[in-house]
Design a protein around this motif. Structure first.
Motif, PDB file in Angstrom:
ATOM      1  N   PRO A   9      21.101 -13.601   3.652  1.00  0.00           N
ATOM      2  CA  PRO A   9      21.592 -14.038   2.348  1.00  0.00           C
ATOM      3  C   PRO A   9      22.538 -15.230   2.366  1.00  0.00           C
ATOM      4  CG  PRO A   9      22.665 -12.016   3.005  1.00  0.00           C
ATOM      5  CD  PRO A   9      21.600 -12.251   4.004  1.00  0.00           C
ATOM      6  N   ASP A  10      23.313 -15.455   3.418  1.00  0.00           N
ATOM      7  CA  ASP A  10      24.208 -16.609   3.347  1.00  0.00           C
ATOM      8  C   ASP A  10      24.329 -17.296   4.703  1.00  0.00           C
ATOM      9  OD1 ASP A  10      25.796 -15.021   4.819  1.00  0.00           O
ATOM     10  OD2 ASP A  10      27.613 -15.327   3.653  1.00  0.00           O
ATOM     11  N   PHE A  11      25.088 -18.382   4.721  1.00  0.00           N
ATOM     12  CA  PHE A  11      25.180 -19.219   5.910  1.00  0.00           C
ATOM     13  C   PHE A  11      25.673 -18.454   7.128  1.00  0.00           C
ATOM     14  CE2 PHE A  11      27.833 -21.993   8.548  1.00  0.00           C
ATOM     15  CZ  PHE A  11      26.850 -22.841   9.011  1.00  0.00           C
ATOM     16  N   TYR A  12      26.714 -17.633   6.912  1.00  0.00           N
ATOM     17  CA  TYR A  12      27.342 -16.981   8.075  1.00  0.00           C
ATOM     18  C   TYR A  12      26.426 -15.960   8.727  1.00  0.00           C
ATOM     19  CZ  TYR A  12      31.287 -19.300   6.050  1.00  0.00           C
ATOM     20  OH  TYR A  12      32.102 -20.256   5.550  1.00  0.00           O
ATOM     21  N   THR A  13      25.638 -15.262   7.910  1.00  0.00           N
ATOM     22  CA  THR A  13      24.716 -14.310   8.519  1.00  0.00           C
ATOM     23  C   THR A  13      23.575 -15.051   9.209  1.00  0.00           C
ATOM     24  OG1 THR A  13      23.784 -14.129   6.333  1.00  0.00           O
ATOM     25  CG2 THR A  13      25.134 -12.318   7.054  1.00  0.00           C
ATOM     26  N   ARG A  14      23.205 -16.193   8.666  1.00  0.00           N
ATOM     27  CA  ARG A  14      22.098 -16.950   9.274  1.00  0.00           C
ATOM     28  C   ARG A  14      22.465 -17.446  10.661  1.00  0.00           C
ATOM     29  NH1 ARG A  14      21.416 -19.824   3.826  1.00  0.00           N
ATOM     30  NH2 ARG A  14      20.312 -18.194   2.736  1.00  0.00           N
ATOM     31  N   ILE A  15      23.784 -17.689  10.885  1.00  0.00           N
ATOM     32  CA  ILE A  15      24.203 -18.125  12.218  1.00  0.00           C
ATOM     33  C   ILE A  15      23.814 -17.075  13.263  1.00  0.00           C
ATOM     34  CG2 ILE A  15      26.199 -18.575  13.668  1.00  0.00           C
ATOM     35  CD1 ILE A  15      27.476 -19.987  11.452  1.00  0.00           C
ATOM     36  N   HIS A  16      23.928 -15.788  12.901  1.00  0.00           N
ATOM     37  CA  HIS A  16      23.525 -14.743  13.846  1.00  0.00           C
ATOM     38  C   HIS A  16      22.055 -14.872  14.199  1.00  0.00           C
ATOM     39  CE1 HIS A  16      27.260 -12.610  13.591  1.00  0.00           C
ATOM     40  NE2 HIS A  16      27.241 -12.756  12.296  1.00  0.00           N
ATOM     41  N   ALA A  17      21.253 -15.168  13.180  1.00  0.00           N
ATOM     42  CA  ALA A  17      19.818 -15.288  13.419  1.00  0.00           C
ATOM     43  C   ALA A  17      19.520 -16.427  14.381  1.00  0.00           C
ATOM     44  CB  ALA A  17      19.091 -15.503  12.092  1.00  0.00           C
ATOM     45  N   THR A  18      20.179 -17.578  14.178  1.00  0.00           N
ATOM     46  CA  THR A  18      19.912 -18.689  15.108  1.00  0.00           C
ATOM     47  C   THR A  18      20.412 -18.348  16.498  1.00  0.00           C
ATOM     48  OG1 THR A  18      21.957 -19.719  14.464  1.00  0.00           O
ATOM     49  CG2 THR A  18      19.966 -20.536  13.422  1.00  0.00           C
ATOM     50  N   GLY A  19      21.480 -17.559  16.576  1.00  0.00           N
ATOM     51  CA  GLY A  19      21.954 -17.149  17.898  1.00  0.00           C
ATOM     52  C   GLY A  19      20.860 -16.429  18.658  1.00  0.00           C
ATOM     53  N   THR A  43      27.055 -23.717  17.155  1.00  0.00           N
ATOM     54  CA  THR A  43      27.138 -22.761  16.044  1.00  0.00           C
ATOM     55  C   THR A  43      28.587 -22.380  15.758  1.00  0.00           C
ATOM     56  OG1 THR A  43      26.444 -21.160  17.700  1.00  0.00           O
ATOM     57  CG2 THR A  43      24.869 -21.724  16.015  1.00  0.00           C
ATOM     58  N   HIS A  44      29.395 -22.290  16.819  1.00  0.00           N
ATOM     59  CA  HIS A  44      30.818 -21.995  16.635  1.00  0.00           C
ATOM     60  C   HIS A  44      31.478 -23.072  15.765  1.00  0.00           C
ATOM     61  CE1 HIS A  44      35.076 -21.661  17.722  1.00  0.00           C
ATOM     62  NE2 HIS A  44      35.006 -22.916  18.090  1.00  0.00           N
ATOM     63  N   LEU A  45      31.176 -24.321  16.112  1.00  0.00           N
ATOM     64  CA  LEU A  45      31.715 -25.447  15.351  1.00  0.00           C
ATOM     65  C   LEU A  45      31.268 -25.402  13.904  1.00  0.00           C
ATOM     66  CD1 LEU A  45      31.209 -28.571  17.530  1.00  0.00           C
ATOM     67  CD2 LEU A  45      33.320 -27.703  16.600  1.00  0.00           C
ATOM     68  N   LEU A  46      29.958 -25.117  13.730  1.00  0.00           N
ATOM     69  CA  LEU A  46      29.404 -25.088  12.373  1.00  0.00           C
ATOM     70  C   LEU A  46      30.098 -24.026  11.539  1.00  0.00           C
ATOM     71  CD1 LEU A  46      25.591 -25.488  12.876  1.00  0.00           C
ATOM     72  CD2 LEU A  46      27.071 -26.902  11.502  1.00  0.00           C
ATOM     73  N   LEU A  54      22.234 -26.220  10.433  1.00  0.00           N
ATOM     74  CA  LEU A  54      21.890 -25.045  11.227  1.00  0.00           C
ATOM     75  C   LEU A  54      20.390 -25.025  11.509  1.00  0.00           C
ATOM     76  CD1 LEU A  54      23.301 -22.519  12.339  1.00  0.00           C
ATOM     77  CD2 LEU A  54      22.536 -21.313  10.322  1.00  0.00           C
ATOM     78  N   ALA A  55      19.598 -25.241  10.467  1.00  0.00           N
ATOM     79  CA  ALA A  55      18.146 -25.193  10.634  1.00  0.00           C
ATOM     80  C   ALA A  55      17.671 -26.325  11.541  1.00  0.00           C
ATOM     81  CB  ALA A  55      17.466 -25.290   9.274  1.00  0.00           C
TER      82      ALA A  55
END
Lengths: 327, 104, 86
Positions: free
Chosen positions: B30-40, B82-85, C31-32
């Protein structure tokens, strides 16, 4: 449909869609980032076609340096696209359609990818470049042999273009002009980034040297190595701030490196003439001649290209990043 | 040799699972912060497993060394980026999703 | 096996691309795109094995490097404009 075709088709689709989205976006930062993405896709297509040297350049220049420079320019100007009035859309579409149509029409004349009876395959010079070069020059990567030895004069011309572009930018924006200097900006407050970048820096520089000297055997060479050097310094400048970077690389020293590489290239040509050969005829460099002399010449040329390209790219970045925005 | 093949296949399959599920997460969360986990998941676990799987298939040490360098590089730079982002997004006030809010 | 991995990478690229297009906002896009960049690194590595030419992994190293530098550049240069505007 082979796997190869499917992959190519997918990448081409991604490229087309990305181009359309870039055209629709008004926020220019986002558009600049998406151009980096389309560069990555283009480079992947080049890898698939076995044009690895081109892929190397596309990745280094298209994704690395040109994204950084585009963003640097946007930081100096407005970052939103002005709205084009509707009545000016039509001529733009007409021009684009015409150009695109012409390109598609011209592409009909191109030989099929990998076809055996294309002019490139049948021309006698191909035979020389692909087979004789192993004996004459002894460099496994034929691209390097052609670029740095057979067609060294063309390469000199390309280097002059880089030199001229760099000089023009520096005259307009460089240390000699009286622009407003901006306060120092960096990302020093991010501890993780600081540590990681200082760990990466030596690795990046060693990688650039590897690309420079490995150009005889694999993809790479002076242009790519120069850009990677510049990428390393750009990373340093972005993280540690411009002041720190310019203490490591004073603008005056950088400025004198720009003509140094070009001078080295031309000087090598003059030396070969003094030794009794023609301009950039490396065979005269050693009394024995042959591959050893060719190697020496190619290496010198690659180093010369690397110096000028790295110095030009880095000083252009410094010039852009060191200015205050004027809106 | 057949053992290496099997092991490589298992690693590749696991990596494939991770990169695809991470990509789905990037699209669905749903939002940017949760998506970071997915890219991890994709960038570290998925990419790492695939590179390890390829490593078991290499025949020359030159390719192996390069794969290891790529692996090391991704492992170091991915989390840093991702940490920086996340840090920068928090500073810029990118909103956090709460239950019941619309996805953004 | 390698073909399946390649297909998965392409699917992942497409999904990341969708997020890059949808946004919303700068950070989702970065990110993407960062994820897309990692996938191109994998793409180069895997295509080397798929077509039997694993010599080109140098390019993968370069992709990983420029991808990282591009993300850093976006962060620092976008920061700047905001602090200037404020």
């Amino acid at each position: 449909m082979t796997t190869f075709t499917v992959i190519n088709f997918t990448l081409l689709t991604i490229l087309t869609v990305t181009a359309l989205v870039i055209a629709r976006l008004r926020a220019l930062y986002e558009a600049a980032m998406l151009t980096a993405l389309s560069s990555l896709v283009t480079a992947s297509l080049f890898v698939l076609m076995d044009a690895v040297d081109v892929a190397f350049t596309e990745a280094a220049v298209g994704v690395g340096i040109s994204t950084v420079l585009l963003l640097g320019v946007l930081a100096l100007t407005r970052s939103r696209e002005a709205v084009t009035p509707r009545h000016r859309h039509l001529p733009a579409i007409a021009v684009t359609a015409l150009t695109g149509g012409l390109l598609v029409y011209a592409a009909q004349d191109l030989p099929a990818f990998g076809s055996a009876d294309s002019p490139v395959q049948r021309h006698p010079v191909t035979e020389v470049y692909l087979h004789q070069s192993q004996k004459e020059i002894g460099v496994p990567n034929t691209v390097t042999a052609v670029l740095a030895s057979y067609r060294a004069l063309d390469t000199l011309g390309e280097l002059v273009v880089v030199f001229a572009a760099g000089t023009a930018v520096l005259l307009l924006l460089g240390p000699l002009t009286h622009g407003k200097r901006r306060q120092n900006l960096d990302l020093m407050e991010y501890k993780v980034l600081r540590v990681v970048s200082s760990l990466l820096m030596p690795f990046v520089l060693v990688f650039a040297l590897y690309v420079l000297f490995h150009g005889d055997f694999g993809p790479g060479g002076g242009f790519q190595a120069g850009v990677i050097f510049a990428t390393g310094f750009v990373l340093h400048g972005l993280v540690f701030g411009l002041d720190k970077s310019q203490r490591v690389l004073p603008p005056a020293a950088l400025g004198s490196l720009v003509p140094l590489g070009l001078g080295l290239f031309v000087g090598l040509g003059v030396v070969t003439m003094l030794l009794g050969g023609s301009f950039l005829d490396y065979g005269t460099l050693l009394p024995t001649g042959g591959p050893a002399a060719q190697h020496l010449g190619i290496l010198t040329v690659e180093v010369a290209i690397g110096i000028t390209v790295a110095a030009v790219m880095t000083s252009i970045f410094f010039a852009f990043a060191g200015r205050r925005p004027t809106r | 040799m057949i053992l290496l093949e099997i092991l490589s296949a298992v690693l590749l399959a696991a990596g494939t699972l991770f990169i695809v599920s991470g990509a789905v997460g990037l699209l669905r969360f749903p939002d940017f912060y949760t998506r970071i986990h997915a890219t991890g998941i994709t960038d570290s676990a998925g990419a790492g497993l695939i590179l390890l799987g390829l490593l078991l298939r290499t025949t020359t040490w030159e390719a192996g060394v390069r794969l290891l360098i790529i692996l090391l590089f991704l492992v170091v730079t991915g989390p840093t980026a991702t940490h920086l982002l996340a840090h920068a997004a928090r500073r810029d006030g990118v909103p956090v999703w709460r239950k019941g809010h619309p996805r953004r | 096996m390698i073909v399946a991995v390649m297909a998965a990478i392409l699917v992942t690229m497409l999904l990341a691309l969708a997020r890059a297009f949808l946004g919303p906002g700068r950070y989702n896009r970065i990110l993407a795109i960062n994820m897309f960049g990692t996938k191109t690194v994998l793409f180069v590595a895997v295509s080397g094995y798929l077509f039997g030419r694993p010599e080109f992994l140098d390019i993968g190293i370069l992709y990983a490097l420029v991808n990282f530098v591009a993300v850093i550049a976006v962060l620092r240069l976008t920061h700047e404009t905001e602090s200037d505007a404020a």
